[in-house]
Design an enzyme around this catalytic site. Structure first.
Site, PDB file in Angstrom:
ATOM      1  N   VAL A   3     -45.372 -60.098 -54.447  1.00 50.94           N
ATOM      2  CA  VAL A   3     -43.993 -59.612 -54.433  1.00 50.94           C
ATOM      3  C   VAL A   3     -43.146 -60.554 -55.295  1.00 50.94           C
ATOM      4  O   VAL A   3     -43.551 -61.692 -55.503  1.00 50.94           O
ATOM      5  CB  VAL A   3     -43.436 -59.555 -52.989  1.00 50.94           C
ATOM      6  CG1 VAL A   3     -44.180 -58.524 -52.177  1.00 50.94           C
ATOM      7  CG2 VAL A   3     -43.441 -60.910 -52.322  1.00 50.94           C
ATOM      8  N   LYS A  34     -52.864 -57.148 -46.929  1.00 53.54           N
ATOM      9  CA  LYS A  34     -52.009 -56.226 -47.672  1.00 53.54           C
ATOM     10  C   LYS A  34     -52.400 -54.764 -47.454  1.00 53.54           C
ATOM     11  O   LYS A  34     -53.590 -54.434 -47.473  1.00 53.54           O
ATOM     12  CB  LYS A  34     -52.122 -56.540 -49.169  1.00 53.54           C
ATOM     13  CG  LYS A  34     -51.538 -57.893 -49.522  1.00 53.54           C
ATOM     14  CD  LYS A  34     -51.962 -58.370 -50.906  1.00 53.54           C
ATOM     15  CE  LYS A  34     -51.562 -59.836 -51.036  1.00 53.54           C
ATOM     16  NZ  LYS A  34     -52.149 -60.521 -52.150  1.00 53.54           N
ATOM     17  N   GLU A  49     -43.333 -59.143 -61.031  1.00 51.87           N
ATOM     18  CA  GLU A  49     -43.048 -60.495 -61.528  1.00 51.87           C
ATOM     19  C   GLU A  49     -41.532 -60.723 -61.477  1.00 51.87           C
ATOM     20  O   GLU A  49     -40.760 -60.023 -62.138  1.00 51.87           O
ATOM     21  CB  GLU A  49     -43.548 -60.724 -62.963  1.00 51.87           C
ATOM     22  CG  GLU A  49     -45.052 -60.743 -63.103  1.00 51.87           C
ATOM     23  CD  GLU A  49     -45.690 -61.961 -62.448  1.00 51.87           C
ATOM     24  OE1 GLU A  49     -45.214 -63.087 -62.654  1.00 51.87           O
ATOM     25  OE2 GLU A  49     -46.677 -61.766 -61.711  1.00 51.87           O
ATOM     26  N   SER A  50     -41.123 -61.720 -60.698  1.00 49.72           N
ATOM     27  CA  SER A  50     -39.698 -61.882 -60.383  1.00 49.72           C
ATOM     28  C   SER A  50     -38.797 -61.992 -61.612  1.00 49.72           C
ATOM     29  O   SER A  50     -37.743 -61.351 -61.673  1.00 49.72           O
ATOM     30  CB  SER A  50     -39.503 -63.097 -59.475  1.00 49.72           C
ATOM     31  OG  SER A  50     -40.051 -64.256 -60.056  1.00 49.72           O
ATOM     32  N   CYS A  82     -40.302 -64.998 -48.853  1.00 47.88           N
ATOM     33  CA  CYS A  82     -40.891 -65.353 -50.148  1.00 47.88           C
ATOM     34  C   CYS A  82     -39.806 -65.772 -51.147  1.00 47.88           C
ATOM     35  O   CYS A  82     -38.878 -65.022 -51.421  1.00 47.88           O
ATOM     36  CB  CYS A  82     -41.661 -64.166 -50.731  1.00 47.88           C
ATOM     37  SG  CYS A  82     -42.167 -64.449 -52.441  1.00 47.88           S
TER      38      CYS A  82
END
Lengths: 239, 239
Positions: free
Chosen positions: B68, B55, B80-81, B28
Site C-alpha cells: 500500500v 493479503k 507506489e506512494s 503504514c
C-alpha cells in the site's frame, strides 16, 4: 579534457562558463540513461569520466552518494539518472519524450519500479554466475522480466508506442548488456523463446540514433565485466 | 465499508461508480503520505484497509508488488506512494504542492532519495533494538539524518519554505513515529541536541490541517510496533 577516468588524487578539471558537464563512467548503464537523453535532445555537454572504485575527492563533493550520472551547470548539481533525465526534459523542451497523459506517466513510473526488481535480480545473478545457484538466479531474472515482456507486447514497437519515450531510454541500458552476458559468460538472461518481444525491442532500440551514439558492443561489455570480476576494473577499456 | 483490515479469503468490497478508492493500512507510513495528499487537496475517497501479513487474493491483482498505498479510480490503478501523490497532483490541480522551478523539483527528488537512506537505517535499527548492536544502529540513523537537518535549516519552516510542499508530505510519516520509539522503546532516533531543526519541523508539521487529519498518537504507534514485533500484527489496533 580526457576520456580516461579521473581517479583519487587527480586535479579537478576546471569548469567552462555556461557549459553543461556530465560526470559519467563510460560503461555505467545508469550514466548511459542520461547520455541517451542528452544525445536525443542534442544538448551540448562535456564529459568527465570517474573511476568509481577510487573516486576523486572532488567528485564526492558533487554527489555525496558517490554515484554517476551527475549533471553540473551554472553551479547547479543534479544526480540520480531518472532525476537527471526529468531535469533535462524540463529545461530543454525540444524532442520531448514524456507522455502528456497523467495516467500514462504514472504507469510508466510503475513499470520503472517493476524494472528495478529486474536490475536487482540481474546484478545478483551476475555475481552468482560461478556459484551452485547460478541456474536459479538466472531463472529469477527471467521471472522479473515477465511484466516488462507483457507491457511491451501491449504497447507496440516501443514502451512509448510508435516512438521511444522516457521509459524506453531509462530501461534500455541494462538490456544492451545481455548479449555480452549471453556470449561471454554462457548465461542467457533473456531467452528468445521465453521473452521474444523484449528481445525484439532491444534490437529495435539499437536502431534509434540517440541509442546508437551511446552504445558499446557486446565484446566491450564482456571485457569490462571480466575486468570488474577480477577486482581490477578497467575504466579505460578500449581507449 | 469497514475500517477493519480485509484479510485473505475475504470478499472483495464492491467498487462504487466514480468514487476514488484508496487501498491502505491504517498505520503504514507510506499510505499516510497519500492520505495527507488526499486530505490536503480535499479529494473525496473511500478507504479499504488491508491486512499486509495475510493479503486478500484480490489485493494482489490490484498491485502485484503487494504494497500500500494503491489508488483505484474508473478502472485505473496507481501504486507506489510518490507516484500516487504525483498522480493526484496531476489530476486535481487545487492546492498544488509541487515546486514550479525545475531545479527545485530536482533537488526535492534528490532529498527524497537521501531520505531513503534514513528509512533503511530506521527499519534496520527498529529490528535491532534488542540486539548488541542497537547503539551503533541508532547512531547510523542519526548520521542518515544529517543531510535532512542541513536542508531544513537552509529552507525555513518547511522543506517548501513558508508552506509545506510535496516533499514535506512524503518525508513526514516516518518522523511521526519517532516520538513513539523514543518513549515506548527508550531509543532516541532523533536527539534534540543533534537534530534540533528536524525536531522543530516535526512539531510544526503536526499543526498542518492535512497532517492532523491523518495522525496517530505516539501510544498507538508504540502498540502497533509492539504487536508487529510479537509476530501477531494487530491491524485493527484501537478499533
Amino acid at each position: 579534457m580526457t576520456e580516461k577516468a579521473y581517479i583519487k588524487g587527480s586535479a579537478f578539471p576546471p569548469l567552462v562558463d555556461g557549459k553543461l558537464r556530465l560526470y559519467s563512467m563510460r560503461l555505467c548503464p545508469y550514466a548511459q540513461r542520461t547520455r541517451i537523453m542528452l544525445a536525443h535532445k542534442k544538448i551540448p555537454y562535456e564529459t568527465v569520466n570517474i573511476n568509481l572504485k577510487e573516486k576523486p575527492e572532488w567528485f564526492l563533493e558533487k554527489n555525496p552518494l558517490g554515484m554517476v550520472p551527475v549533471l553540473e551547470h551554472d553551479g547547479k548539481i543534479v544526480y540520480e539518472s531518472a532525476i537527471c533525465n526529468e531535469y533535462l526534459e524540463d529545461i530543454h523542451k525540444q524532442n520531448s519524450v514524456t507522455p502528456t497523459d497523467p495516467y500514462r506517466r504514472a504507469r510508466d513510473k510503475m513499470l520503472l519500479e517493476m524494472n528495478s526488481k529486474f536490475t536487482t535480480a540481474y546484478y545478483k545473478a551476475l555475481r552468482g554466475l560461478k556459484g551452485e545457484d547460478a541456474n536459479s538466479l538466472i531463472e529469477a531474472v527471467h521471472a522479473s522480466l515477465v511484466p516488462l515482456e507483457k507491457a511491451i507486447g501491449e504497447r507496440g514497437n516501443f514502451y512509448g508506442g510508435d516512438k521511444p519515450s522516457m521509459l524506453d531510454f531509462l530501461l534500455y541500458p541494462h538490456y544492451e548488456r545481455i548479449e555480452g552476458i549471453r556470449t561471454g559468460f554462457h548465461a542467457d538472461f533473456m531467452p528468445m523463446d521465453k521473452l521474444p518481444k523484449l528481445n525484439a525491442w532491444v534490437s529495435r532500440m539499437q536502431t534509434v540514433p540517440a541509442v546508437k551514439e551511446t552504445m558499446f558492443d557486446a565484446q566491450t561489455h564482456i571485457d569490462f565485466y571480466k575486468s570488474y570480476g577480477s577486482g581490477k576494473t578497467d575504466y579505460d577499456i578500449g581507449l
